[in-house]
Structure formats: structure tokens, C-alpha cells
Design an enzyme around this catalytic site. Structure first.
Site, PDB file in Angstrom:
ATOM      1  N   TRP A 156     -30.007  14.955  16.130  1.00  0.00           N
ATOM      2  CA  TRP A 156     -29.515  13.572  16.284  1.00  0.00           C
ATOM      3  C   TRP A 156     -28.424  13.272  15.262  1.00  0.00           C
ATOM      4  O   TRP A 156     -28.451  12.207  14.640  1.00  0.00           O
ATOM      5  CB  TRP A 156     -30.660  12.547  16.142  1.00  0.00           C
ATOM      6  CG  TRP A 156     -31.815  12.825  17.015  1.00  0.00           C
ATOM      7  CD1 TRP A 156     -33.059  13.215  16.631  1.00  0.00           C
ATOM      8  CD2 TRP A 156     -31.842  12.757  18.450  1.00  0.00           C
ATOM      9  NE1 TRP A 156     -33.858  13.395  17.733  1.00  0.00           N
ATOM     10  CE2 TRP A 156     -33.138  13.115  18.858  1.00  0.00           C
ATOM     11  CE3 TRP A 156     -30.887  12.420  19.419  1.00  0.00           C
ATOM     12  CZ2 TRP A 156     -33.524  13.158  20.188  1.00  0.00           C
ATOM     13  CZ3 TRP A 156     -31.272  12.462  20.743  1.00  0.00           C
ATOM     14  CH2 TRP A 156     -32.561  12.823  21.122  1.00  0.00           C
ATOM     15  N   ARG A 268     -19.542 -20.151  35.002  1.00  0.00           N
ATOM     16  CA  ARG A 268     -20.429 -19.920  36.145  1.00  0.00           C
ATOM     17  C   ARG A 268     -21.074 -21.237  36.581  1.00  0.00           C
ATOM     18  O   ARG A 268     -21.719 -21.911  35.774  1.00  0.00           O
ATOM     19  CB  ARG A 268     -21.514 -18.919  35.735  1.00  0.00           C
ATOM     20  CG  ARG A 268     -22.626 -18.748  36.724  1.00  0.00           C
ATOM     21  CD  ARG A 268     -22.202 -17.886  37.880  1.00  0.00           C
ATOM     22  NE  ARG A 268     -23.343 -17.522  38.700  1.00  0.00           N
ATOM     23  CZ  ARG A 268     -23.226 -16.998  39.906  1.00  0.00           C
ATOM     24  NH1 ARG A 268     -22.027 -16.779  40.426  1.00  0.00           N
ATOM     25  NH2 ARG A 268     -24.299 -16.677  40.589  1.00  0.00           N
ATOM     26  N   GLU A 363     -30.942   5.347  11.409  1.00  0.00           N
ATOM     27  CA  GLU A 363     -31.023   5.045   9.966  1.00  0.00           C
ATOM     28  C   GLU A 363     -32.331   4.338   9.620  1.00  0.00           C
ATOM     29  O   GLU A 363     -32.388   3.479   8.735  1.00  0.00           O
ATOM     30  CB  GLU A 363     -29.785   4.273   9.485  1.00  0.00           C
ATOM     31  CG  GLU A 363     -28.535   5.128   9.658  1.00  0.00           C
ATOM     32  CD  GLU A 363     -27.356   4.720   8.822  1.00  0.00           C
ATOM     33  OE1 GLU A 363     -27.557   4.217   7.709  1.00  0.00           O
ATOM     34  OE2 GLU A 363     -26.235   4.935   9.286  1.00  0.00           O
TER      35      GLU A 363
END
Ligand code: COS
Length: 379
Positions: A156, A268, A363
């Protein structure tokens, strides 16, 4: 106490906004779709001084503080969490580790190249079986003459494949000995070193993630950072500072989600009115904004303590924990406010949510932040 951005922060914020408008906004959807890490864009950020933000000018950096660093990441987070994550990992982890713990020769050799973007820097602590339990790492370095021979793998690792150098934490002593881990600088072309890209991530897809593999990699003694056995504590200190960067990025993602939601809610119309006029939506926006403001305050508190060289383990964890969770909440609410549109890639909401989720994991997970905070307040 001053709650406004200072002159340098205002300048950096504008610079990053201008850069993002031209160099990130037109492309980020494609990078996200293709899981493409744009090395050229990183290099351009190096030219702007964004890859050595808190590195002093004598080492080729911009000479700013964590305030400017946090501000830059907040602006990047509003646009693309993936790019922000790479900038954070490069600055806080690799570059920061060499700056805070390296010797003069290492600083002179690597910092100017990292700060200019000539080198992209990675940092490796995590392994496939040791994420939260970092101390239990299995990768080893064994002394052989004036070299160390490294075997194992790191997982990772942000831009581990494209990184020109990486700082890695490796076992040099007994398992579970907090003085049994050491930091080494690895150069990409060292024989026995290779990296494999990790694919199919949920979010931060413009940020490359890789596995680093070490097969009898010989590293000279001069590449050891600090003393043998100091690596775990160095790494913990680096993460204390790194957590400010993830908190900042989280605030940026939360702000992006909030601002796009406000815009959408005003435009909207349903039931004959803009949906912002309905309390159901207006209260969501009020909650998002309140939490975002609180997250920013915690982040700047941690940045302040880092600037002042004050103990900041719990403040870094407060900021990282709170801001990352807020970014997920804001991303989630943005999707909800935008409804069916929010669920598509036509609108930015779903990407904010996907990118935000990593903030609660990388982290140190939210659970690890709570562990760190509870240990600090109870000691
Ligand atoms: N700064 C300086 N030293 C620190 C420190 C810090 N923030 N945190 C711990 N230490 C020191 C301790 O004082 C202790 O020293 P001594 O052994 O001399 O007493 C040593 O480090 C070991 O600490 P601790 O006993 O707390 O280790 P644990 O294994 O219990 O756990 C945690 C430490 C869980 C906090 C650590 O493993 C951790 O942060 N895990 C998450 C790692 C992570 O964030 N990974 C993600 C990386 S993605 S970039």
C-alpha cells in the site's frame, strides 16, 4: 488568535486554485477512470514549489510552514483527492523523513531533487500483514560488511512504482522491539528492488499505490537514516506530522462536497422551489458546514503545534480522525442531496465520497487515531 489566512496562505491558495483549474480539473475524471498517476503533473507542481513546501530554501524547498502546506492540500482536496494524497505522501512522509531525521549529506543529496520534483519520493512502513500493528513488520535488513541486505515487501505504498527514491522502515533487531527498526533510503535502480502496481481501488485512483519488493537489496550504510534502531520512533513522529496533511486533504474534500452541494441545491427545483429552500436539505448543508469549520480549526491547531515544534501527537490524531470522518459524511450527504445525479460520475459527489473513505484509513485508521488519543489523554 488569528483565524484568517495569512498573506502566504492566501497566495498559495490562489496559486493552487489556478493550477488546478488548468492542470487538474480538465483531466481528473479520466485519471480516475484509468487509475492513471500523472507524473508530469507532479513534476509541474515541483516547479511551483509544492513538493518541498516546508523544506527550507537552503535545501531547495519553499521555506513555508505547515499553515501553507495545509492550505495547499485543502485546495487540492477540493479538486482531486488522489493528486492531493500524492502531494501529501511526497512532502510529509518521504521528504519529511529525510528532512527531520536525515544527516546533512543525505539532506544535501536528496532534498533539492525531491523539492523540485526531479525525484518523486515514496515511504514504506506498512506490510501485507502489518497495517495498524506496524511494529510487527517482517521485512529485514542484515548487516554485511559496509552494506545492509534487505529482504521482504512493503504494501500500500503511495507512488511506490513511480517513486525515484523511497524511505522504508525495516527490522534490524528482534520482533516487537521498539528499538529494532531502522529507516533506509532506497533508490529505484538498486538491484533486487522492484515494485508492482496495486489496482482496482475504490478512490484516490489518480494516486498510484504499489507493493515494494526487496530481494537481497544491498544498501550502503550511508543510506541509513539516523541511528540503527531509531526507525520506529522516527516513523511515529513522521506520522504525527503526516496526519496534519491527511486532515487538510480531508477538509478540502469535505469543502468540495459542501460547495458543490450548495450550488446544486440552489439550482435544483422540486415541488416548485429550489431544494435549498427545504429544511431537509438546508439542515444537511448547515451540518456539513459546521463540521467542516470544526475540522479546519482542529487541522490548523495541529499545524500550529507542528510549526512551533510542540508535542502534537494527540492534536494530529484529533485533526486526522475528525476531519477524515467529516469528509466521508460530507461526501455521503453530497450524494444524497444530488440524488440520482449524485450517484453518477457526471457530478463530483460520488468521487468525493470514494476519495474521502481513504482518509479514514491511510496514515492510521480512525480506530488507531482513537487509540492514540486515548493513550495520550490517559497517560
Ligand atoms: N512519537 C515518538 N515516539 C512514539 C510515538 C510518537 N508519536 N508513538 C509511540 N512512540 C514510541 C513509544 O514511546 C514507545 O517507545 P519505548 O518502547 O521506548 O517506550 C515506542 O514508540 C513503541 O510505542 P508503542 O508501545 O505505543 O507501540 P505499539 O506497538 O503499542 O503501537 C501504534 C503503536 C499503534 C500507535 C502504532 O503502531 C501506529 O501508529 N500504528 C498505525 C500505523 C499507521 O498509521 N500506519 C499507516 C501507515 S500509512 S502511511
Amino acid at each position: 488568535m488569528n483565524f484568517s489566512l495569512n498573506e502566504n496562505q492566501t497566495m498559495i491558495a490562489q496559486m493552487v486554485r489556478d493550477f488546478a483549474e488548468k492542470e487538474i480539473k480538465p483531466f481528473y475524471k479520466q485519471w480516475d477512470a484509468d487509475e492513471h498517476f500523472p507524473v508530469d503533473t507532479m513534476k509541474k507542481m515541483g516547479e511551483l514549489g509544492l513538493l518541498g513546501i516546508f523544506i527550507p530554501e537552503e535545501y531547495g524547498g519553499s521555506g513555508f510552514t505547515y499553515f501553507e502546506y495545509a492550505t495547499a492540500l485543502m485546495e487540492l482536496g477540493k479538486v482531486c483527492g488522489g493528486i492531493g494524497l500524492s502531494v501529501a505522501a511526497h512532502n510529509s512522509l518521504c521528504t519529511g523523513h529525510i528532512y527531520y531525521h536525515g544527516n546533512e549529506a543525505q539532506k544535501k543529496k536528496y532534498l533539492p531533487k525531491l523539492a523540485s520534483g526531479e525525484f518523486i519520493g515514496a515511504w514504506g512502513l506498512t506490510e501485507a500483514n502489518t497495517g495498524s500493528d506496524a511494529m510487527r513488520m517482517q521485512t529485514t535488513a542484515v548487516k554485511d560488511g559496509n552494506d545492509w541486505v534487505i529482504n521482504g515487501a512493503k504494501n500500500w505504498i503511495t507512488h511506490g512504482l513511480s517513486g525515484d527514491i523511497s524511505v522504508i522502515l525495516v527490522r534490524t533487531g528482534e520482533l516487537l522491539d521498539s528499538n529494532g527498526i531502522t529507516a533506509f533510503i532506497i533508490e529505484k535502480d538498486m538491484p533486487g528492488f522492484s515494485a508492482v502496481k496495486i489496482k482496482d481501488k475504490l478512490g484516490v485512483r489518480a494516486s498510484e499505490t504499489a507493493e515494494l519488493i526487496f530481494d537481497n537489496v544491498r544498501v550502503p550504510q550511508e543510506n541509513v537514516i539516523g541511528n540503527i534502531g531509531d526507525g520506529f520512533k522516527q516513523a511515529m513522529q513522521i506520522l504525527d506530522g503526516g496526519r496534519v496533511s491527511i486532515a487538510s486533504l480531508s477538509c478540502g474534500i469535505a469543502r468540495g462536497a459542501y460547495e458543490s452541494s450548495v450550488k446544486y441545491a440552489k439550482e435544483r427545483e422540486q415541488f416548485g422551489h429550489p431544494i435549498a429552500q427545504f429544511q431537509a436539505i438546508a439542515f444537511k448543508l448547515a451540518d456539513m458546514k459546521t463540521q467542516l469549520e470544526a475540522a479546519e480549526l482542529l487541522t490548523f491547531q495541529a499545524a500550529y503545534r507542528k510549526n512551533e515544534k510542540l508535542h502534537m501527537t494527540k492534536e494530529g490524531a484529533f485533526a486526522k480522525y475528525f476531519a477524515s470522518e467529516v469528509s466521508v459524511k460530507c461526501g455521503n450527504e453530497a450524494v444524497q442531496i444530488m440524488g440520482g445525479y449524485g450517484y453518477t460520475k457526471e457530478y463530483p459527489a460520488e468521487k468525493f465520497l470514494r476519495d474521502a473513505k481513504l482518509m479514514t484509513i491511510g496514515e492510521g485508521t480512525s480506530e488507531i487515531q482513537k487509540l492514540v488519543i486515548s493513550r495520550e489523554i490517559l497517560k
